[in-house]
Write an enzyme that holds these catalytic residues in place. Structure first.
Site, mmCIF file in Angstrom:
data_model
loop_
_atom_site.group_PDB
_atom_site.id
_atom_site.type_symbol
_atom_site.label_atom_id
_atom_site.label_comp_id
_atom_site.label_asym_id
_atom_site.label_seq_id
_atom_site.Cartn_x
_atom_site.Cartn_y
_atom_site.Cartn_z
ATOM 1 N N GLU B 203 0.855 -1.179 0.000
ATOM 2 C CA GLU B 203 0.000 0.000 0.000
ATOM 3 C C GLU B 203 0.895 1.234 0.000
ATOM 4 O O GLU B 203 2.064 1.162 0.387
ATOM 5 C CB GLU B 203 -0.902 0.001 1.238
ATOM 6 C CG GLU B 203 -0.131 0.122 2.564
ATOM 7 C CD GLU B 203 -0.719 1.179 3.485
ATOM 8 O OE1 GLU B 203 -1.170 2.222 2.963
ATOM 9 O OE2 GLU B 203 -0.719 0.961 4.707
ATOM 10 N N HIS B 413 -3.080 1.135 -3.650
ATOM 11 C CA HIS B 413 -3.692 1.789 -2.511
ATOM 12 C C HIS B 413 -3.029 3.137 -2.224
ATOM 13 O O HIS B 413 -2.506 3.383 -1.134
ATOM 14 C CB HIS B 413 -3.594 0.869 -1.277
ATOM 15 C CG HIS B 413 -4.589 1.194 -0.190
ATOM 16 N ND1 HIS B 413 -4.435 2.255 0.672
ATOM 17 C CD2 HIS B 413 -5.732 0.596 0.170
ATOM 18 C CE1 HIS B 413 -5.440 2.276 1.522
ATOM 19 N NE2 HIS B 413 -6.261 1.288 1.235
#
EC number: 3.1.27.-
Lengths: 608, 599
Positions: B203, B413
């Site tokens: 992420e 992300h």
């Protein structure tokens, strides 16, 4: 592969396995039955106890006096299977030069540190041999690395160890010790009954070369369910008659199951007003810890946590004030204490802990009952210093570990090549020598060990894993020899690092240096270590002759011999003897000719 | 050429509806199955039709892995498994399995009951979906099938959050989910071993941020809350029921106790009380300090924080309210916000990241006039942003990459611009290839897995023993035969291969006639040959046998005297194919004749 057996107590094992280049200790149990040799430690000096004739305060050397069998500083790792089997840990990690790692599950460590040991809890008492201090205990615990079930732990790249759920206690594990081609299973303290822990993982034990089996039930003739029933009915009977019930027990383990039984039982038996007391320095911790290990519990309990509710009903017993817990009989307990009641307290040997006080207090009345549930100690011996005793004694040992019927079912299921177990399991118990069913029955017969023995485990390692680099793999030329079987000759450079082996492509032949330096004759001497492949196959003479002709040889004559043929190249004064499994080229010193003939012969042969 | 393929269906250069397809060594794994908070149309769920056009998802996917219970990671799961149709295994940790269905149900209620959406998944579907879940322990190696294995690592972030390693043979991918590299008041820091995956999918929410110390942020937060309630204002803290909420509660609880404050703190909805129960029961997943002290005092039993009732919002006087959801996009937090927004004494503290399109995002980007249900709303209350979301910052991401030592990194992300910055940083500072595919874009990484085979111990030990000899400076060649039968590959010595296959060795032997001019007797010729060879071949075993013949290693030399010419001797040099180099060397050496014997 060798197994060094340091403990003769089958439920408190301590073995050392040497496997490949690693030295692995399997459990380090502390045999505490010798505490029965001591007199009870009463709260206040009891003239009766200290003047008992025939009871001497022996200097007990509790365990491991056979350590000369193996140098314990060479132990690389210690694998712990459950919290009862780690009591000798400080001795090994602090007194032997041990520098390795200990592996255990989180519940094992958290509950193990709660469990009493006479050598830890009675350090002030000069008559008891002091084994280690609290500092040493903490230092030992700090060497533990926490692991989870089915976690693969690499040891020096040579061996992999994996804990598996054993179904016996919170966090209890069996261990698999394996390399790519060999597998040893260590089964210690396992249960197939559905109590609170996660069920035993049997499938992962399959395909073992050796299965070391320890920690079976100590009371093979008692059915735990029946015992729990007896426990409840005796408890109810005593309390209804106005008596008290004393349950000498460990602060963790079976007590959770007993409390759960009582939770269901007391209301139906009309005993909901009878107080349950749990007295132990770690009572609170034990009850709290039991509620937070959802992941280590059986499915039923897990799904309660998902609601979210505490997995054990003792939370509700505490909330409704039916169960009260105290660190000791001092303080709050003396104010709250109401009779008749049920008291759970330790130690189950009746030699130390608050149980000694209750034995003294309640022993004189036949209304009271002591119910033994822990199987580790002979209840008759435990009671001996308290005799004569008016109180009733009930023996309901609850040992959920495997019995012999379950063992034989398990062994049929997982089918190890060899079973290794303590000698006690290969014969019926001495007291019941006619019970041939109370021993391990398997084929081939189990190898047994006794204390201080070294067993050579019966399997030979034949293979080791090696990786072939993709570049090398691409260069291989497989050849189908038989249907489904292909061969490829491999010439490669071996690299070994951290016990991992790798085959790399051979280096390219170095370009001949056009050096001006005058070469000495000996520089050209070939390296005889360069291996040529082996040859196999046979040479069909007719085809061979045709080939020779095709390559410009003429004047060929073939003679038959007893074993084969002789091909004569008259012009070249060369003779080739061909037999089923050999070919012999005899020629003049003409390297060109020899190499030509060689290549033609090799066309008909396979290289290995 | 074997390869690893990665396609984000969601969270590619975006935050929301995390869903990443990974193909590794012929296995297909879907990582997370989230919803997007910024959309209310089709775009809120990943486009599962991408996975397979006509086949069943169950046939195509080997497993689905859910990293943690946040809805942008699991919100589409019942839709995916029950409405699109997937019956294979879904893996997640125990706490995630416990909490996920509750959040899904909450999400469903808001969507269906409040917004009146039709064709949404039902409560029954959530239950059926959860039946397909297999819970995993941390560090447990889960064998999905014979070849595919997965392993969970602790990720911090929220209760039960995990990073997952996906491994087939020697190839592996690590997916971080959301993680936090610094411990907070209730959870520990993410940790992974040096597992050297081919690819790390991480992420990158805070790809460009390096956050100051947590202590400063906490002090700042407490100061702002304190000042507002002191002057009689109300503080709204929009949170998700699980996660930051517990951390901030612990923070306020200890502060209230220390300062002896009496201003009420409320926690909205019954869900949160339940949430605290989960934290109590899953203590082993929290941080060291809480685990150590929980027996004496369970940090999740709050004294000062009470359940919120809708009517309290209109009470006069100061108060602090934690309300869900955290991005002000629906529910109670939004209702309270509308009530309090008009008063400048009040304050809203956004403790986490807000997705584009949400009210939270709008007010954080400075918008003060909002259109809501056809009415204008002017925001006069103070708006504060405090990064309490437990995501790794740039430093933390770099740290994790350093820990795992991957061959390549792939960012998901996060926002494209920020990713770009981090990508450069990773490529320059860590010298690791870095990718950042958009949704629907596929990254293909060629791999070169080595091939495991079994080598016979005899062969290996022989080689290793010789490798230890002092003259073994230059690399030695190991020679053996690889026997391939079905999928069983074994490397054995050639002799053993022949034996196993029941084949006989075929011996190939050469004998060369070397003519030497020597008038002496053949025994003496042999002796001269012997001393000559002995002087040249210092490293070889040269022997003169009693029968008059000479051997060099296993090459045999015999002198003979042909009857017709007493001045010539014939030397028969005989060797096998395996000694060819030596034999050929000897014949050419002898062809040059023998050195003159010293007279």
């Amino acid at each position: 592969m060798k197994l060094y057996c340091l403990s003769g107590h089958p439920t408190l094992p301590c073995n050392v396995l040497k496997f490949k280049s690693t030295t692995i200790m399997l459990d380090c149990g502390l045999d505490m039955t010798s505490t029965l040799n001591f007199l009870p430690l009463p709260l206040v000096q009891s003239p009766r106890l200290s003047n008992l004739p025939g009871w001497s305060l022996k200097d007990g050397n509790a365990f491991l006096d056979k350590t000369e069998l193996i140098d314990l500083s060479t132990v690389d790792v210690i694998l712990i299977s459950n919290y009862h089997c780690m009591m000798a840990l400080p001795y090994i990690t602090e007194h032997t030069g041990f520098t390795g790692t200990v592996y255990a599950t989180e519940p094992t460590v958290q509950i193990g540190r709660l469990l009493p040991s006479p050598l830890k809890d009675a350090v002030e008492v000069s008559t008891w041999r002091r084994c280690y201090t609290m500092q040493e205990v903490n230092s030992a615990l700090s060497k533990i690395q926490l692991v989870g079930y089915s976690q693969k732990i690499e040891l020096f790249g040579a061996v992999q160890v994996t804990p598996l759920s054993s179904g016996y206690a919170l966090g209890s594990s069996n261990w698999i010790i394996q390399s790519h081609y060999e597998k040893v299973s260590y089964v210690s303290g396992s249960s197939l009954l559905t109590t609170h822990p996660q069920p035993m993982d049997q499938a992962s034990l399959k395909n073992s070369d050796v299965l070391v089996l320890t920690g079976l039930t100590q009371i093979p003739t008692a059915n735990p369910d029946g015992m729990v029933g007896e426990f409840c009915s005796n408890l109810a009977l005593t309390v209804r008659n106005g008596g008290n019930v004393l349950v000498p027990c460990y602060p963790s383990g079976v007590i959770y199951d007993l409390l759960e039984c009582l939770y269901q039982y007391i209301d139906s038996a009309g005993l909901s007003s009878v107080p349950l007391y749990f007295i132990s320095p770690v009572a609170n911790s034990s009850l709290e810890f039991s509620q937070i290990f959802a992941e280590w519990l059986c499915h039923n309990k897990q799904s309660k946590v998902y609601l979210p509710e505490p997995p054990f009903p003792h939370a509700e017993l505490i909330q409704t004030n039916k169960l009260k817990h105290y660190p000791s009989i001092h303080g709050d307990f003396s104010n709250d204490f109401r009779q008749p009641c049920v008291v759970f307290t330790g130690h189950p040997s009746l030699r130390f802990g608050d149980v000694v006080h209750f034995m003294e207090l309640w022993g004189k009345s036949s209304l009271n009952t002591v119910i033994f549930t822990e199987p580790d100690f002979s209840y008759l011996e435990a009671l001996a210093p308290y005799q004569p005793l008016a109180m009733k004694c009930i023996y309901c040992p609850i040992d959920t570990r495997l019995n012999f019927i379950q063992v034989s079912k398990l062994l049929k299921e997982v089918q190890p090549l060899h079973v290794v177990c303590p000698e006690q399991y290969t014969q019926p118990p001495p007291a019941q020598s006619h019970r041939m069913d109370l021993m391990i029955d398997c084929q081939p017969p189990a190898m047994s060990y006794r204390r201080a023995e070294v067993l050579a485990l019966p399997f030979k390692r034949r293979y080791e894993k090696i990786e072939i680099m993709p570049e090398l793999a691409d260069s291989l030329v497989p050849m189908e020899i038989k249907p489904g079987i292909s061969l490829a000759t491999v010439s490669a450079v071996l690299h070994t690092k951290d016990n991992k082996h790798l085959l790399q492509p051979p280096p390219r032949p170095a370009q001949p240096t056009s050096g001006k330096k005058r070469k000495r004759v000996s520089d050209d001497v070939p390296d005889c270590k360069v291996l040529k492949p082996l040859l196999s196959g046979s040479i069909p003479v007719e085809q061979f002759v045709q080939t020779l002709e095709k390559h410009g040889f003429s004047d060929i004559k073939v003679e038959d011999t007893a074993k084969g043929h002789i091909v004569l190249l008259q012009e070249a004064e060369t003779l080739i003897q061909i037999e089923e499994d050999s070919t012999h080229i005899i020629c003049d010193n003409d390297e060109m000719l020899r190499v030509r003939l060689r290549d033609l012969v090799l066309k008909f042969l396979q290289k290995f | 050429m074997p390869e690893i393929r990665v396609t984000p269906l969601g969270a590619g250069q975006d935050v929301g509806r995390s869903c990443i397809l990974v193909s590794i060594a012929g296995k297909n794994v879907m990582l997370d199955c989230g919803m997007h908070m910024g959309f209310n149309d089709d775009r809120r769920f990943p486009d599962f039709s991408y996975i397979t056009q006509n086949g069943r998802l169950t046939d195509f996917l080997d497993c689905v892995i859910i990293s943690h219970f946040h809805l942008d990671h699991c919100g589409a799961l019942p839709y995916f498994s029950e409405m699109v149709g997937y019956d294979g295994p879904i893996y997640m940790t125990h706490p995630t399995q416990a909490i996920c269905p509750i959040l899904l149900e909450d999400y469903r209620k808001i969507a269906v009951d409040k917004k009146g959406e039709a064709n949404f998944f039902t409560s029954q579907m959530i239950k059926d979906c959860m039946k397909k879940v297999v819970a995993v322990h941390l560090h447990q190696t889960v064998q999905v099938d014979d070849e595919l294995e997965i392993k969970a690592y602790y990720a911090g972030h929220v209760l039960g959050a995990a990073m997952f390693q996906i491994k087939v043979g020697s190839e592996s991918v690590v997916y971080t989910g959301d993680y936090n590299m610094t411990p907070d008041r209730h959870l520990g820091a993410a940790w992974i071993d040096k597992c050297r995956p081919n690819l790390l999918i991480t992420e990158s929410t805070y790809a460009t941020t390096i956050r100051d110390s947590k202590r400063c942020r906490e002090r700042d937060f407490l100061k702002k809350v304190h000042e507002t309630v002191e002057r009689g204002g109300k503080v709204l803290i929009p949170v998700f029921a699980l996660g930051r909420a517990q951390e901030l509660c612990i923070l306020l609880e200890t502060f209230w106790e220390r300062m002896n404050l009496k201003v009420p703190i409320y926690f909205s909805t019954g869900l949160t009380e339940k949430a605290n129960h989960y934290y109590k029961l899953f203590i082993p997943w929290t941080n060291q300090k809480i685990r150590k002290t929980f027996v004496q005092r369970n940090m999740f039993e709050f004294k000062h924080i009470k359940a919120f009732d809708r009517a309290f919002a209109d009470n006069p006087g100061p108060m602090v309210v934690f309300a869900t959801p955290g991005m002000l996009h629906a529910g109670q937090s939004l209702q309270i916000f509308r009530k309090w927004a008009g008063n400048e004494k009040n304050m809203v503290i956004m403790p986490g990241y807000c997705v584009q399109g949400t009210v939270g995002h709008k007010i954080l980007s400075g918008q003060r006039k909002l259109e809501m249900e056809g009415r204008q709303l002017e925001v006069k209350m103070q708006v504060e942003y405090m990064s309490f979301s437990a995501h790794a910052d740039a430093k933390g991401i770099m740290q994790l990459v350093g820990q795992a030592e991957p061959e390549s990194v792939l960012l998901v992300h996060g926002e494209a611009k920020k990713m770009e910055f981090l990508k450069q940083k990773i490529e320059q500072e860590l010298r690791v290839n870095c990718y950042m595919p958009a949704n629907g874009e596929t990254v293909t990484l060629p791999t070169s897995p080595s091939i495991p085979v079994g080598i016979s111990l005899g062969l290996l030990k022989r080689e290793m023993a010789q490798g230890l000899l002092p003259e073994a400076k230059k690399p030695r060649l190991l020679h053996g035969t690889l026997i391939m039968k079905d999928s069983n590959f074994r490397l054995v010595s050639s002799e053993q291969a022949l034996k196993e296959l029941g084949l006989a060795e075929h011996q190939l032997r050469f004998t060369c006639r070397v003519h030497l001019h020597d008038t002496r007797k053949e025994q003496e010729t042999a002796l001269r040959v012997y001393s000559h060879l002995k002087s040249v071949l210092k490293d070889h075993c040269v022997q003169h046998l009693p029968d008059g013949s000479v051997t060099v290693e296993s090459v045999l030399l015999q002198a003979a005297a042909p009857s017709e010419d007493p001045g010539t001797k014939v030397l028969l040099v005989s060797w096998t194919y395996q000694d060819e180099e030596l034999g050929s060397f000897l014949t050419s050496l002898l062809k040059k004749g023998l050195p003159q014997a010293p007279s």
